[in-house]
Design a protein around this motif. Structure first.
Motif, PDB file in Angstrom:
ATOM      1  N   ILE A 141       0.838  -1.205   0.000  1.00  0.00           N
ATOM      2  CA  ILE A 141       0.000   0.000   0.000  1.00  0.00           C
ATOM      3  C   ILE A 141       0.875   1.258   0.000  1.00  0.00           C
ATOM      4  N   ALA A 142       0.542   2.195  -0.873  1.00  0.00           N
ATOM      5  CA  ALA A 142       1.265   3.478  -0.911  1.00  0.00           C
ATOM      6  C   ALA A 142       0.318   4.602  -0.507  1.00  0.00           C
ATOM      7  N   VAL A 143       0.798   5.483   0.363  1.00  0.00           N
ATOM      8  CA  VAL A 143       0.005   6.652   0.764  1.00  0.00           C
ATOM      9  C   VAL A 143       0.902   7.886   0.672  1.00  0.00           C
ATOM     10  N   ILE A 144       0.326   9.062   0.906  1.00  0.00           N
ATOM     11  CA  ILE A 144       1.125  10.277   0.895  1.00  0.00           C
ATOM     12  C   ILE A 144       1.210  10.787   2.330  1.00  0.00           C
ATOM     13  N   GLN A 145       2.442  11.111   2.703  1.00  0.00           N
ATOM     14  CA  GLN A 145       2.756  11.500   4.079  1.00  0.00           C
ATOM     15  C   GLN A 145       1.887  12.641   4.607  1.00  0.00           C
ATOM     16  N   ALA A 169       3.758   8.304  -5.457  1.00  0.00           N
ATOM     17  CA  ALA A 169       3.015   7.100  -5.073  1.00  0.00           C
ATOM     18  C   ALA A 169       2.401   6.448  -6.315  1.00  0.00           C
ATOM     19  N   VAL A 170       1.845   7.273  -7.200  1.00  0.00           N
ATOM     20  CA  VAL A 170       1.204   6.742  -8.410  1.00  0.00           C
ATOM     21  C   VAL A 170       2.252   6.124  -9.346  1.00  0.00           C
ATOM     22  N   MET A 171       3.424   6.723  -9.384  1.00  0.00           N
ATOM     23  CA  MET A 171       4.537   6.196 -10.181  1.00  0.00           C
ATOM     24  C   MET A 171       4.914   4.795  -9.685  1.00  0.00           C
ATOM     25  N   GLU A 172       4.966   4.635  -8.372  1.00  0.00           N
ATOM     26  CA  GLU A 172       5.291   3.358  -7.738  1.00  0.00           C
ATOM     27  C   GLU A 172       4.274   2.287  -8.159  1.00  0.00           C
ATOM     28  N   LEU A 173       3.020   2.704  -8.221  1.00  0.00           N
ATOM     29  CA  LEU A 173       1.941   1.794  -8.631  1.00  0.00           C
ATOM     30  C   LEU A 173       2.081   1.453 -10.116  1.00  0.00           C
ATOM     31  N   ALA A 178       4.083  -0.963  -6.147  1.00  0.00           N
ATOM     32  CA  ALA A 178       3.010  -0.895  -5.149  1.00  0.00           C
ATOM     33  C   ALA A 178       1.761  -1.487  -5.794  1.00  0.00           C
ATOM     34  N   ASP A 179       0.827  -1.995  -4.944  1.00  0.00           N
ATOM     35  CA  ASP A 179      -0.405  -2.593  -5.472  1.00  0.00           C
ATOM     36  C   ASP A 179      -1.575  -1.614  -5.429  1.00  0.00           C
ATOM     37  N   VAL A 180      -1.491  -0.645  -4.542  1.00  0.00           N
ATOM     38  CA  VAL A 180      -2.621   0.269  -4.370  1.00  0.00           C
ATOM     39  C   VAL A 180      -2.158   1.603  -3.768  1.00  0.00           C
ATOM     40  N   VAL A 181      -2.798   2.687  -4.217  1.00  0.00           N
ATOM     41  CA  VAL A 181      -2.548   4.017  -3.630  1.00  0.00           C
ATOM     42  C   VAL A 181      -3.870   4.486  -3.019  1.00  0.00           C
ATOM     43  N   VAL A 182      -3.841   4.894  -1.759  1.00  0.00           N
ATOM     44  CA  VAL A 182      -5.050   5.436  -1.125  1.00  0.00           C
ATOM     45  C   VAL A 182      -4.915   6.951  -1.102  1.00  0.00           C
TER      46      VAL A 182
END
Ligand code: GLN
Length: 251
Positions: A141-145, A169-173, A178-182
């Motif tokens: 899971i990727a989020v923004i700090q 985060a979106v780049m990682e996805l 990453a599997d998901v960005v919230v």
């Protein structure tokens, strides 16, 4: 000779007048500046255009509030995490940053009436099996700090990696790391529109509604009243929904 004196006198008058104009003008501009803090990494609310200028729904709202109160707006761009401290320090007068009203934040600053409703959503790859929030268990899971998305995932008890910017985060996805960005709904829609390989998954039972509002320093009732009056007018006239529609499609 008389003519000469007349000309000299005129020159003096003009010189005196121009000093006054410059002096008075500067003073007026300085006292009327309203500094809005933002983090211009959050399209469609705030972003940096190709020419380096700031644009977005919030930037337009800031301009309209300033104009409504005879003030000159100044945008101060900084990290999202620093915004409330900057407000407390007096570095900025108001914060407009797609900021969700949260009790923890309301302890430190005062919030205006809300001007936009959002929710957290999940951005996943087009072929992802994630269909609801609980499917994120065991996923990367990727989020923004510092965003409310981070707080949501934390409360759900999942591990996550936090990034400084939504685009990171979106780049990682997109790169499969990453599997998901919230992230917030309107911003997610923007990122997905730019990347055909991604889609949005909503889960209204897991993510509650969020209200965006403008923050001012605790106790700054004078400015808060002005902001609220302008915001109410912009909501009533439909200007804010108009901006929302305009920037949902604009670059
Ligand atoms: N609405 C989210 C929050 O308040 C994200 C805001 C933003 O990134 N500008 O945390």
């Amino acid at each position: 000779m008389k003519k000469m004196i007349k000309i000299l006198a005129l020159v003096c008058v003009f010189a005196a007048l121009s000093v006054c104009f410059v002096g008075c003008g500067e003073e007026a501009a300085n006292t009327n500046v309203i500094k809005f803090g933002t983090n211009a990494e959050f399209p469609p609310f705030e972003f940096v255009k190709g020419d380096g200028s700031f644009d977005g729904i919030d930037i337009q709202i800031a301009n309209l509030i300033a104009a409504d109160n005879g003030m000159t707006p100044e945008i101060v761009n900084m990290e999202f995490d620093s915004l409330l401290v900057a407000l407390e320090n007096g570095q900025v007068d108001a914060v407009i940053a797609g900021m969700t009203v949260k009790p923890e934040r309301a302890e430190k600053v005062d919030f205006s009436i809300s001007y936009y409703q959002a929710t957290q959503v999940m951005i996943v790859k087009e072929d992802s099996t994630i269909a609801k929030a609980s499917d994120m268990a065991g996923k990367k899971i990727a989020v923004i700090q510092g965003y409310t998305g981070e707080v949501c995932v934390q409360k759900m008890g999942y591990e996550y990696t936090s990034f400084k910017k939504g685009t990171d985060a979106v780049m990682e996805l997109a790169n499969g790391k990453a599997d998901v960005v919230v992230i917030d709904s309107a911003t997610a829609a923007k990122y997905v529109a730019d990347n055909k390989d991604l889609k949005i998954v909503e889960d209204a039972t897991a993510f509650e509604g969020e209200e965006y509002a403008i923050a001012v320093k605790k106790g700054n009732k004078e400015l808060l009243d002005k902001i609220n009056a302008s915001l109410q007018e912009l909501l009533d006239s439909g200007k804010i929904s108009e901006l929302g529609a305009q920037y949902a499609v604009a670059e």
